[in-house]
Design an enzyme around this catalytic site. Sequence first.
Site, PDB file in Angstrom:
ATOM      1  N   GLU B  64       0.821  -1.217   0.000  1.00 26.08           N
ATOM      2  CA  GLU B  64       0.000   0.000   0.000  1.00 26.08           C
ATOM      3  C   GLU B  64       0.851   1.261   0.000  1.00 26.08           C
ATOM      4  OE1 GLU B  64      -0.592  -2.655   1.833  1.00 26.08           O
ATOM      5  OE2 GLU B  64      -2.522  -3.336   1.058  1.00 26.08           O
ATOM      6  N   HIS B 133     -11.117  -5.977   8.226  1.00 26.07           N
ATOM      7  CA  HIS B 133     -11.939  -5.894   7.019  1.00 26.07           C
ATOM      8  C   HIS B 133     -13.273  -5.207   7.296  1.00 26.07           C
ATOM      9  CE1 HIS B 133      -9.052  -9.005   5.961  1.00 26.07           C
ATOM     10  NE2 HIS B 133      -9.458  -8.982   4.698  1.00 26.07           N
TER      11      HIS B 133
END
Lengths: 371, 328
Positions: B64, B133
Site C-alpha cells: 500500500e 476488514h
Amino acid sequence: MSITAATVQLLSPEGQLVESDASAEYLPYIDALSDDQLREFYRQMVVVRRFDVEATNLQKQGELGLWVPSIGQEGAQVGSAFAARPQDHIFPSYREHAVARIRGVDLIGVIGLLRGTTHGGWNPADAGNFHLYTLVIGSHTLHATGRAMAMTLDGTTATGDPDTDAAVMTYFGDGSTSQGDVSEAFVFAASYKAPVVFFLQNNHWAISVPVSTQSRTPLYLRSGGFGIPGIQIDGNDVLASFAVTKRNLDEARGGDGPRLIEALTYRMGPHTTSDDPVKYRLGTEVAHWQTRDPISRYETWLRSRGEGDLFFSDVAEEAEDFAADIRRRTLSLGTPSIDKMFDFVYTEPHAPLAAQKQWLTEYDASFGSDA
Amino acid sequence: MTPNVQTMPMAKALNAGLRKALGDDPKVLLMGEDIGPLGGVFRITEGLQAEFGPNRVMDTPLAESGIIGTAIGLAMGGYRPVCEIQFDGFIFPGFDQITSQLAKMTNRHEGQVAMPIVIRVPYGGHIGAVEHHQESPEAYFAHTPGLRVVSPSTPHDAYWMIQEAIASDDPVMFFEPKSRYWPKGEVNLDSHDAPLHSSAVVREGTEITLVGHGAMMSVLLASAELAAEEGTSVEVIDLRSLSPIDYAPIVASVQKTGRLVVAAEAPGSFSVSSEIAATVTERAFYSLEAPVLRVSAFDAPFPPAKLETTYLPDADRVLEAVDRAMAY
C-alpha cells in the site's frame, strides 16, 4: 565497509588514476570530458563545501534553527549530478546541496528550510527538475519511482535517443535502506521496469548508528534480489561517481530498467548541528577518511595535469564570495506572510480554512496598527 | 431529453463512474491490488482493464505504501491516479505516504504542484468479515489538513461523486460503504447533483435532526420511519463530505428542530461525530433544546463478526438517543 576489488575507483586517494579492468571500462567517460568540465567538478565541490561551512556558522550564530552538513560527500554528489541530463528528474533526500546547486537550485532555498521560512524552497520545474528535499527517510524513493513510471507511460524514455530520453535519479542513504519504502520502491521499479537510478550514499552513519546495524552485507548487493543490478563505487572519487552514474543513467533511459549505485563515502561532520559524533565514533575513523577526502585528491590530480595556482585561488575566491552572499541573503530572510500558511493547503477553495484565515486576519487587526 | 436513469447497485455505479472518468481523460489511471482481470475483490473495476488496458488499469505489487508513493510520483508527472485500497484495515501501511507526503505535497510546493489523487477505500462493517476488514478509519484522514474526505451512501451519489473526486486537483479520500455495494438504487447517468463537498437533507422533518454518512444512512432513514410511526418528525441529513463538512444544511436544520443526533460506525471518541457536535454547539447554541448526542460504535477494537451487530449502531440505538434528546 571499505573499498574492495569490486569497488569502482578511477582516482586513488593519492590523486592518481587507477589502472584496473574497471577503470579501463569507465575512463573513456572521463576522457570525453573537456578541461572546463573537469574544472567545474572541482569548482562545485569547493564552493559547496564553503557553503556548508558558512551555513554551519550561521546556525551556531543563531540564524538557522539547524544545519545539515554534506562535508565529505561532495565527490559522490558532484560526479553523479553532472552525469544527469537536463531532462532527468532528481529526487533528493536532504543532504544533496551540491546536486541542488548543479541542477540550478538557488541554495538560499535550502537555507530557508533550516531558517524556518519555508517547507519547500524552490519550484522543481524551475530548478532543473530537482525535487524538494524529503525529510522522512526513504519516502521519496517511491515518488521517484512513480515519476519514472510516468516517463514510461508518456513514452519520453527508451525511444533510443539518449539526448531526449529521460530518467530519474534518487539519492538516499545507508540508514534509509532499512525503510520499507525503499524496498517497496525496488519492487515497483523492477516490476514496471522504471527508468530510475537509485543513488545510495553510504556515508557509514545514520545519525549515531553505524551501517553495520543496517546491513550485514554490502548494500550494493541488496537490490540484486529485487532484480536490480547494483554496483559499488568509491564515493569520494568524483570521476568514478560521474562515469558510473552516466553509464547507469544511460542504461535506465535506454529501457534496461532500474539500477542501484552504492557510493562509499563518509559524513565527515555531524548528522546535523544538533548532533555530537564524538559520543559514538572514533577520531581515528574520521582521520582515516580525512586521508580519502574527495576534494584534496582531485586537486592533486588536476595539478598533476598542469592546472595552475591561479585556477585554485580563483575558485577559493569564488567560494568566499558565494558564502558572503549566502550570509547576506540569509539575514534578510524574514518571517513569511500568513498567506503561506493558508493558501496552498489545497489548490481548490476550502471554506473552513478560508474562514480560519479570515478570523486570524481580523484577530490580528483587532490589536491595531501598532501591534 | 429524458434523463438517462438506470437502476443499479453502488458497485455498478462506481464502475460506471470510473469507466466514464477513464474515457474522458487519458491521464486518469487506476492502481491497486487485484483490480485487473479480477476486477477487484468487490468487482468495482470489473471489465475496466479489458477495456482500457493494463497501463490505465494497473495491477500493482501488494504494497500500500508503494501504491500511494508511486501515485504521488505519477501525479507529479501529470497523471490522475485513482488508487484502490483493498480493505479499510489495509490502509495503514500507506498511512505515512498519505498523511506525511500526499497531504502536504501541494503546500510544500506553495501551490506549484497539484496532487489529483483519489484513494478509494471500501470501509465499514455489516458484512461478517474477519479482522481488519470492517473498520471505519475516516476520522484519521478528516483530521489531516490537505486531504479531502468524502463518502457516498447511494448508487447515484457514488456515480457522480467518484467523477467529481477524480476531477479534483486535491487528494480525495473516497470511502465506499462496502455493506451498501449491492442494494440497488436509481442512478441518473446524466446528472452531477451538487458540489463534491455538499451535505444533503434526505428526509425532511421538524422535531429532531439525524446526521450520518455512508452505511449509517440506511439505518438513520429506517430510524426516522420508525420514529414517525411513534409521532416524532425527524429530519435526516447525509453528510456525503467529511472534510470539509458542509455545515449550512446541518445548522439550518438544527435551528429548525432544536435537536441533533449524530451517528457513525466508527468509535465515538475523537470522531467525525464529535467534531460535528462541537461545531453545531458553537454555531447553533441558542437553538439547541437538548445536548447534541452521538450514537457510535464502542471505543473497542472491531469485534469478531458474531458481535458486530452489537458493536455497530442500529435503529434501536439511534431511537434510544432520539428518545433521550426528545426528553429535554
